[in-house]
Design a protein around this motif. Sequence first.
Motif, PDB file in Angstrom:
ATOM      1  N   HIS A   1       0.814  -1.223   0.000  1.00 52.43           N
ATOM      2  CA  HIS A   1       0.000   0.000   0.000  1.00 52.43           C
ATOM      3  C   HIS A   1       0.849   1.275   0.000  1.00 52.43           C
ATOM      4  CE1 HIS A   1       0.458   1.116   4.327  1.00 52.43           C
ATOM      5  NE2 HIS A   1       0.731  -0.155   4.448  1.00 52.43           N
ATOM      6  N   LYS A   2       2.022   1.224   0.625  1.00 54.55           N
ATOM      7  CA  LYS A   2       2.864   2.425   0.634  1.00 54.55           C
ATOM      8  C   LYS A   2       3.416   2.725  -0.756  1.00 54.55           C
ATOM      9  CE  LYS A   2       4.238   1.899   5.474  1.00 54.55           C
ATOM     10  NZ  LYS A   2       5.341   1.621   6.417  1.00 54.55           N
ATOM     11  N   VAL A   3       3.846   1.674  -1.457  1.00 56.25           N
ATOM     12  CA  VAL A   3       4.342   1.863  -2.826  1.00 56.25           C
ATOM     13  C   VAL A   3       3.222   2.365  -3.729  1.00 56.25           C
ATOM     14  CG1 VAL A   3       5.312   0.671  -4.839  1.00 56.25           C
ATOM     15  CG2 VAL A   3       6.117   0.094  -2.545  1.00 56.25           C
ATOM     16  N   VAL A   4       2.018   1.790  -3.540  1.00 51.11           N
ATOM     17  CA  VAL A   4       0.859   2.216  -4.344  1.00 51.11           C
ATOM     18  C   VAL A   4       0.608   3.712  -4.164  1.00 51.11           C
ATOM     19  CG1 VAL A   4      -1.639   1.978  -4.634  1.00 51.11           C
ATOM     20  CG2 VAL A   4      -0.226  -0.059  -4.336  1.00 51.11           C
ATOM     21  N   LYS A   5       0.684   4.172  -2.926  1.00 50.02           N
ATOM     22  CA  LYS A   5       0.403   5.585  -2.650  1.00 50.02           C
ATOM     23  C   LYS A   5       1.503   6.494  -3.172  1.00 50.02           C
ATOM     24  CE  LYS A   5      -2.314   4.550   1.493  1.00 50.02           C
ATOM     25  NZ  LYS A   5      -2.322   4.493   2.964  1.00 50.02           N
ATOM     26  N   ILE A   6       2.750   6.124  -2.917  1.00 52.26           N
ATOM     27  CA  ILE A   6       3.869   6.969  -3.317  1.00 52.26           C
ATOM     28  C   ILE A   6       3.953   7.136  -4.827  1.00 52.26           C
ATOM     29  CG2 ILE A   6       6.408   7.024  -3.449  1.00 52.26           C
ATOM     30  CD1 ILE A   6       5.410   8.068  -0.842  1.00 52.26           C
ATOM     31  N   PHE A   7       3.741   6.030  -5.542  1.00 57.85           N
ATOM     32  CA  PHE A   7       3.890   6.067  -7.001  1.00 57.85           C
ATOM     33  C   PHE A   7       2.568   6.279  -7.740  1.00 57.85           C
ATOM     34  CE2 PHE A   7       7.748   3.962  -5.599  1.00 57.85           C
ATOM     35  CZ  PHE A   7       8.709   4.558  -6.401  1.00 57.85           C
ATOM     36  N   GLY A   8       1.519   6.635  -6.972  1.00 54.53           N
ATOM     37  CA  GLY A   8       0.240   6.944  -7.608  1.00 54.53           C
ATOM     38  C   GLY A   8      -0.354   5.770  -8.356  1.00 54.53           C
ATOM     39  N   GLY A   9      -0.263   4.596  -7.768  1.00 54.31           N
ATOM     40  CA  GLY A   9      -0.755   3.404  -8.445  1.00 54.31           C
ATOM     41  C   GLY A   9      -2.197   3.064  -8.141  1.00 54.31           C
ATOM     42  N   GLN A  10      -2.916   3.977  -7.498  1.00 49.39           N
ATOM     43  CA  GLN A  10      -4.299   3.669  -7.110  1.00 49.39           C
ATOM     44  C   GLN A  10      -5.175   3.323  -8.309  1.00 49.39           C
ATOM     45  OE1 GLN A  10      -2.579   6.296  -5.935  1.00 49.39           O
ATOM     46  NE2 GLN A  10      -3.051   6.728  -3.775  1.00 49.39           N
ATOM     47  N   GLU A  11      -5.079   4.140  -9.383  1.00 47.62           N
ATOM     48  CA  GLU A  11      -5.930   3.897 -10.545  1.00 47.62           C
ATOM     49  C   GLU A  11      -5.596   2.572 -11.221  1.00 47.62           C
ATOM     50  OE1 GLU A  11      -8.600   5.565 -11.438  1.00 47.62           O
ATOM     51  OE2 GLU A  11      -8.235   6.755  -9.621  1.00 47.62           O
ATOM     52  N   TYR A  12      -4.288   2.287 -11.299  1.00 49.37           N
ATOM     53  CA  TYR A  12      -3.868   1.024 -11.911  1.00 49.37           C
ATOM     54  C   TYR A  12      -4.394  -0.164 -11.109  1.00 49.37           C
ATOM     55  CZ  TYR A  12      -0.882  -2.924 -13.095  1.00 49.37           C
ATOM     56  OH  TYR A  12      -0.431  -4.161 -13.430  1.00 49.37           O
ATOM     57  N   GLU A  13      -4.262  -0.085  -9.775  1.00 49.03           N
ATOM     58  CA  GLU A  13      -4.726  -1.184  -8.933  1.00 49.03           C
ATOM     59  C   GLU A  13      -6.242  -1.313  -8.977  1.00 49.03           C
ATOM     60  OE1 GLU A  13      -2.863  -3.376  -7.745  1.00 49.03           O
ATOM     61  OE2 GLU A  13      -0.948  -2.364  -8.062  1.00 49.03           O
ATOM     62  N   LYS A  14      -6.931  -0.157  -9.058  1.00 47.45           N
ATOM     63  CA  LYS A  14      -8.398  -0.202  -9.189  1.00 47.45           C
ATOM     64  C   LYS A  14      -8.798  -0.932 -10.467  1.00 47.45           C
ATOM     65  CE  LYS A  14      -9.442   4.124  -6.742  1.00 47.45           C
ATOM     66  NZ  LYS A  14      -9.924   5.514  -6.925  1.00 47.45           N
ATOM     67  N   GLU A  15      -8.126  -0.561 -11.578  1.00 49.17           N
ATOM     68  CA  GLU A  15      -8.452  -1.202 -12.857  1.00 49.17           C
ATOM     69  C   GLU A  15      -8.189  -2.699 -12.812  1.00 49.17           C
ATOM     70  OE1 GLU A  15      -6.268   0.772 -15.915  1.00 49.17           O
ATOM     71  OE2 GLU A  15      -7.220   2.730 -15.561  1.00 49.17           O
ATOM     72  N   ARG A  16      -7.065  -3.073 -12.202  1.00 55.34           N
ATOM     73  CA  ARG A  16      -6.712  -4.492 -12.123  1.00 55.34           C
ATOM     74  C   ARG A  16      -7.737  -5.265 -11.284  1.00 55.34           C
ATOM     75  NH1 ARG A  16      -1.929  -7.650  -9.646  1.00 55.34           N
ATOM     76  NH2 ARG A  16      -1.859  -6.037  -8.063  1.00 55.34           N
ATOM     77  N   PHE A  17      -8.124  -4.685 -10.152  1.00 56.59           N
ATOM     78  CA  PHE A  17      -9.089  -5.349  -9.284  1.00 56.59           C
ATOM     79  C   PHE A  17     -10.473  -5.383  -9.924  1.00 56.59           C
ATOM     80  CE2 PHE A  17     -12.014  -5.619  -5.667  1.00 56.59           C
ATOM     81  CZ  PHE A  17     -11.480  -6.707  -4.989  1.00 56.59           C
ATOM     82  N   HIS A  18     -10.866  -4.247 -10.524  1.00 54.74           N
ATOM     83  CA  HIS A  18     -12.183  -4.186 -11.163  1.00 54.74           C
ATOM     84  C   HIS A  18     -12.275  -5.163 -12.334  1.00 54.74           C
ATOM     85  CE1 HIS A  18     -12.920   0.180  -9.575  1.00 54.74           C
ATOM     86  NE2 HIS A  18     -12.840  -0.713  -8.623  1.00 54.74           N
ATOM     87  N   ASP A  19     -11.172  -5.322 -13.057  1.00 52.93           N
ATOM     88  CA  ASP A  19     -11.160  -6.270 -14.165  1.00 52.93           C
ATOM     89  C   ASP A  19     -11.370  -7.697 -13.655  1.00 52.93           C
ATOM     90  OD1 ASP A  19     -10.589  -7.044 -16.988  1.00 52.93           O
ATOM     91  OD2 ASP A  19      -8.849  -8.004 -16.087  1.00 52.93           O
ATOM     92  N   ALA A  20     -10.720  -8.033 -12.552  1.00 49.61           N
ATOM     93  CA  ALA A  20     -10.869  -9.378 -11.982  1.00 49.61           C
ATOM     94  C   ALA A  20     -12.289  -9.607 -11.467  1.00 49.61           C
ATOM     95  CB  ALA A  20      -9.861  -9.593 -10.854  1.00 49.61           C
TER      96      ALA A  20
END
Length: 597
Positions: free
Chosen positions: A220-239
């Motif tokens: 979660h820290k890497v996700v926040k620092i590198f702005g990966g929220q949208e990418y992770e949302k897309e990946r989770f929503h796709d699944a």
Amino acid sequence: MRSGRLDVTKTELNSKALYFRLLSYILPYWRIFAISVVSTIAVAATEPALPALLKPLLDGSFVQRDQTMIKLIPLALVGLFLLRGIFTFISNYTINWVSTKLVMDLRNLMFDRLVTLPTPFYDNISSGTVIANVAYNVTQVTSAGANVITVLVRDSFTILGLLGWLLYLNWKLTLIALVMIPMIAIIVRYFSLRLRNMSRGAQSTMGDITHALEETLDGHKVVKIFGGQEYEKERFHDATNRMRNFNMKETVASGLNVPLVQLLAAIALAVIVYIATLESQGNQVSVGSFVSFITAMLMLLAPIKRLTGVSESLQKGLASAEVVFEMLDRTPEPDRGTVEIQHAKGELEFRDVTLQYDEGSGHALEGVSLKIHPGETIALVGQSGGGKTSLVNLIPRFYHPSNGQILLDGQNIEDIRLNSLRDNIALVSQDVVLFNDSIAANIAYGRSRYASEEAIIAAAEAAHAMEFIREMPQGLQTLVGENGVKLSGGQRQRIAIARAILKNAPILILDEATSALDTHSERHVQAALENLMQNRTTIVIAHRLSTIEKADRIVVMRKGEISEIGNHRELLELDGIYAQLHRLQFAQQTEMSARNH
């Protein structure tokens, strides 16, 4: 067409094999299961009694005005439903008892097998998939196990009883209903195969969902620092969308299955009602017989619906059983060793060792030969990918050499029992693994769990860990949180060192144990490591060359081969790869010091 039929036959055979294997796990509880089956049969036996009571009720009470029947029939109805209630409760309780036992046993067996699987298994599968299989998918097997049998037994006996009563009342009309059975079987067969495929896809996607969720939580820290929220949302929503699609396809298959079967049953019922009405007009059948016949026909619809609907549960359960048995059938770590060793001297020898992880991939190690004397400290250095970690992973047999031998005190490690070998090895790595338990439990982990508090404290003192443990409110009983999240990096490292000290193994592997620490923490950890390394054969993997200058020998590795061997002074004089690495790091440290000042 021939190949299609062959595939279906194979699926049928697999289904039978899966089902009988699943039932074998119920056998230990056959007495409770037998009570459930008998109770279920008793419930089914009461089904035809209701339409059977309607005939004397109508003919005796309303037509013939029989006073005896007027008194007995209400009592018989109360007694009938009292018996049904008792047997239904017994059936439901016992079948759920067996089902929960089945899930518990399979889940325990999966976990027991999981902890024995070789390291390559974990390299090739996501932890999310494993978690989904053990935590979620295994619960689906009850659909194919005890629950399906309950439905099959109860509704099969119910249908047989009702058909028997119908044949008794009017065998000609009953035969019309039996004409529909082949068509119903074809429909059920088609949708069963489709449901199995959809269930497999849904279970695989559940693993993807769990995996995406776990990675996002852990990182979660890497996700926040590198702005990966949208990418992770897309990946989770796709699944989750793929999961929804599989669920909707299951819904379509199961949704069409039951209505089609009911439609065929309704057609048969309509024809029978029409013919029975004509017969009743000709006084060929009594009012009681007519109502009893129609009631029994209507009562047939519910068990037929459940029997056709059981295909959905069965296919989901069998798809889950495939996943469960696939894990249970995996080969555990090979242990062909027969030699037991107590406390090894610590002499290690690599003889022309080659390692290839997968066919078609390059060699991680190529013809490595190295002898390490008891109590000697060997440092492995070199660029990333040089083979340092691959080499040390062979010592505890996490992997096995493709060629060559590794000897411990002159004995091939493949001939030593795995537990006996690993009892003589301790590991401290950069990525410290701590469990969500007390500090004491983390130090006295595994085979050391029965160590005395005095021994734990002594190990913590030697690891320079007691100085921060004493400051904690609960001392050694302080919970460290998930993977030691409540502790600093240096504190986690010192607990790992205390764990290794308590084990007191003659061979020690240090895998970049200080690379992620600040200067203050490194000083404490380095002092703890010096205590740990005393009188032990130590293999150190280090990127910071300043930490291994005191090593007895330094082994420089490049592309899976040994390029240079010598102590710090000898290698600097050689002016080879090690000298270049040393100059490069010295220049970087000088530059950083200049910036800080």
